[in-house]
Design an enzyme around this catalytic site. Structure first.
Site, PDB file in Angstrom:
ATOM      1  N   GLU A  46       0.820  -1.201   0.000  1.00  0.00           N
ATOM      2  CA  GLU A  46       0.000   0.000   0.000  1.00  0.00           C
ATOM      3  C   GLU A  46       0.862   1.263   0.000  1.00  0.00           C
ATOM      4  O   GLU A  46       0.548   2.243  -0.694  1.00  0.00           O
ATOM      5  CB  GLU A  46      -0.922   0.009   1.233  1.00  0.00           C
ATOM      6  N   ALA A 151      11.381 -35.980  -8.307  1.00  0.00           N
ATOM      7  CA  ALA A 151      11.343 -36.194  -9.750  1.00  0.00           C
ATOM      8  C   ALA A 151      11.512 -37.685 -10.007  1.00  0.00           C
ATOM      9  O   ALA A 151      12.421 -38.313  -9.459  1.00  0.00           O
ATOM     10  CB  ALA A 151      12.448 -35.398 -10.441  1.00  0.00           C
ATOM     11  N   ASP A 197      25.117 -36.964  -2.457  1.00  0.00           N
ATOM     12  CA  ASP A 197      25.160 -36.024  -3.576  1.00  0.00           C
ATOM     13  C   ASP A 197      25.945 -34.750  -3.306  1.00  0.00           C
ATOM     14  O   ASP A 197      26.248 -34.011  -4.238  1.00  0.00           O
ATOM     15  CB  ASP A 197      23.733 -35.630  -3.975  1.00  0.00           C
TER      16      ASP A 197
END
EC number: 3.5.4.26
Length: 356
Positions: A46, A151, A197
């Protein structure tokens, strides 16, 4: 309001722990000012919209402000936006939703109405809610909205038995996954993934001025101080077994240790979620291995699955979730599909356990 939502989305990577808010000021059928909430401690939407209108030479007296969440009515890091709108002489304020923050919760709109400003709310509320689902979760439950990403192939496999997993999905899906990382307040993984990883757990495929907090669940503090996830400092490590020497080495690497043991000597995952809520984490993005994924699901800590499914088959390999075998279909955990979309050659599925 549609334009205000577009402005709100500009803050998707930057405003946390504050909500992503957009504001558009309209007078005589023309947009005279617009803004988005800035980083914590800076202008809310705002105020940005009022400043934009002033910079463009517009008088906002009698104008209508469309804002994607009720204007605040309390002093936090910045003064109340409701006061600024009253001083500016707005004629009308339309909010998409009431603010779930108990410090606001209708009081902002009430102050505007008491000043003679016409107010209403509920316009495009569903879209506004989706932009701030983590903020609503933290305000209502004291918990972050937990989104678990994985995935996999069409047969549900995430990696070969030798650990090879790069890449099952295509580049478009991988970039999209980084966009979801970028909007999160924190990214969580487990020590198994860190050891296997050595991930960075940061955002690289999209531009963002803010990197999410990194969190590792590591009951016995087995993480190496040279792990890439610790680079740059600021990583939180959730642990269960104290070890003064390991803790000292990790703190020297810039990490913070959060001890949250359960009765089994593992990290109390439910308590970790509550602690993250206390630490103002709105959205938590989980990228972990099957074991931690399964534990989080079993403990009821996951709200949503973000799955990328590639049009390929891997056969017997590593799966997404290590969950116990069921003896009856009545025991199955059901989800609700929220969205299914093709991203490049892959499918992106959003499925929810716990709609708020």
């Amino acid at each position: 309001m549609t334009l205000a939502l577009q402005w709100a989305a500009k803050g998707l990577y930057t405003t946390s722990p504050n909500p992503h808010i957009g504001c558009v000021i309209v007078k005589d059928g023309h947009v005279v000012g617009a803004g988005v909430t800035q980083a914590a401690g800076h202008d809310h939407a705002e105020i940005q919209a009022l400043k934009d209108a002033a910079a463009r030479g517009h008088d906002v007296r009698g104008a209508t402000a469309y804002v994607t969440l009720e204007p605040c009515n309390h002093f936090g890091r910045t003064p109340p936006c409701s006061d600024a709108l009253v001083r500016a002489g707005l004629g009308r304020v339309v909010a998409a939703m009431e603010d779930p923050n108990p410090l606001v919760a209708g009081q902002g709109m009430a102050k505007l109405a008491a000043a003679g400003i016409a107010v209403s709310s509920g316009l495009l509320a569903d879209a506004a809610y989706e932009l701030n689902i983590g903020f609503f979760s933290r305000m209502r439950r004291g918990l972050p909205w937990v989104r678990m990403k994985s995935a996999a192939s069409l047969d549900g496999m995430t990696a070969l038995h030798n650990g090879q997993s790069q890449w099952i999905t295509g580049p478009e899906a991988r970039a999209d996954g980084h966009a979801w990382r970028a909007r999160a307040c924190a990214i969580l993984s487990g020590i198994g993934t860190v050891k296997a990883d050595d991930p960075q757990l940061n955002v690289r495929a999209v531009d963002t001025p803010r990197q999410p907090r990194r969190i590792v669940v590591d009951s016995r503090l087995d993480i190496a101080p040279a792990a890439r996830v610790l680079a740059g400092g600021g990583t939180w490590i959730a642990a269960a077994v104290p070890d003064a020497a390991k803790e000292a080495a990790l703190r020297a690497a810039g990490a913070e240790i959060i001890m949250l043991p359960n009765a089994a000597g593992k990290v109390d995952l439910a308590e970790l979620m509550r602690e993250l809520g206390r630490r103002q984490i709105n959205e938590l993005h989980v990228e972990a291995g099957a074991k931690l994924n399964g534990s989080l699901i079993r403990e009821g800590c996951v709200d949503e699955l973000l799955l990328y499914v590639a049009p390929t088959l891997l056969g017997e390999a590593q799966g997404m979730f290590a969950l116990p075998a069921l003896t009856s279909l009545a025991q199955q955990r059901r989800l609700k599909f929220h969205e299914v979309r093709q991203i490049g050659d892959d499918l992106r599925i959003l499925a929810r356990f716990n709609p708020l």
